[in-house]
Design an enzyme around this catalytic site. Structure first.
Site, mmCIF file in Angstrom:
data_model
loop_
_atom_site.group_PDB
_atom_site.id
_atom_site.type_symbol
_atom_site.label_atom_id
_atom_site.label_comp_id
_atom_site.label_asym_id
_atom_site.label_seq_id
_atom_site.Cartn_x
_atom_site.Cartn_y
_atom_site.Cartn_z
ATOM 1 N N GLU A 1 37.367 33.651 43.788
ATOM 2 C CA GLU A 1 37.718 34.791 44.641
ATOM 3 C C GLU A 1 36.914 36.032 44.281
ATOM 4 O O GLU A 1 36.555 36.821 45.158
ATOM 5 C CB GLU A 1 39.214 35.092 44.593
ATOM 6 C CG GLU A 1 39.578 36.178 45.598
ATOM 7 C CD GLU A 1 41.044 36.217 45.983
ATOM 8 O OE1 GLU A 1 41.441 37.235 46.580
ATOM 9 O OE2 GLU A 1 41.783 35.266 45.701
ATOM 10 N N SER A 2 36.589 36.191 43.012
ATOM 11 C CA SER A 2 35.755 37.329 42.608
ATOM 12 C C SER A 2 34.373 37.226 43.245
ATOM 13 O O SER A 2 33.840 38.220 43.755
ATOM 14 C CB SER A 2 35.632 37.379 41.083
ATOM 15 O OG SER A 2 36.883 37.616 40.490
#
Length: 129
Positions: A50-51
Site C-alpha cells: 500500500e505504501s
C-alpha cells in the site's frame, strides 16, 4: 513528502525508484517485520504494497489541490522469507481522475515472488482548492 515519524520509517521502508509509472520500495525482513514464528509478516507485506501504491498515486496528482487515500487492497502471499530484503514494485492498471488501481509485486533478493497485491486508491479534492 517526508517519511519521518511514519509507518514506513518504523518498518525501515526505503524508496528505490519513484516516478509516476513505477514505484519500488525496499523493506528489511527482520525483528520489526517478522511474525511470531520468524517469517515476514503478511501485514508488513501489505503495508509495503500500500505504501508503494500510495506514493505512486501521489506522483500522479496535483498535491496542491488533491490528496490520495487507499480504498481497498488485497494480497496473495506466495512464498515465505526469514531474512534479507524484499522489494515492492507498484505499476498502474488504471490511472483515472477519481481512482487509480495498482498491481504490486513483492520479490526477495533472489527475485522470487513473495506476494502479489492489487490496491485501489481514491483521489480526493482538498477543501479550499
Amino acid at each position: 513528502m517526508s517519511m519521518k515519524n511514519t509507518l514506513m520509517e518504523t518498518l525501515g521502508i526505503e524508496v528505490v525508484i519513484a516516478n509516476p509509472e513505477e514505484v519500488t520500495l525496499r523493506m528489511p525482513v527482520n525483528q520489526h517485520t517478522h511474525q511470531p514464528m520468524g517469517f515476514l509478516h503478511g501485514g508488513a507485506s501489505v503495508a509495503l504494497a500500500e505504501s508503494a501504491a500510495s506514493i505512486a498515486s501521489f506522483l500522479n496528482i496535483d498535491p496542491k489541490s488533491q490528496q490520495v487515500f487507499g480504498i481497498e487492497i488485497n494480497a496473495n502471499h506466495i512464498k515465505s522469507v526469514r531474512s534479507g530484503y524484499v522489494y515492492g514494485t507498484a505499476k498502474p492498471f488504471h490511472i483515472g481522475k477519481t481512482t487509480m488501481v495498482w498491481e504490486i509485486s513483492i520479490i526477495d533478493e533472489k527475485e522470487q515472488l513473495i506476494s502479489i497485491s492489487r490496491c485501489t486508491v481514491g483521489v480526493v479534492a482538498l477543501k479550499n482548492s
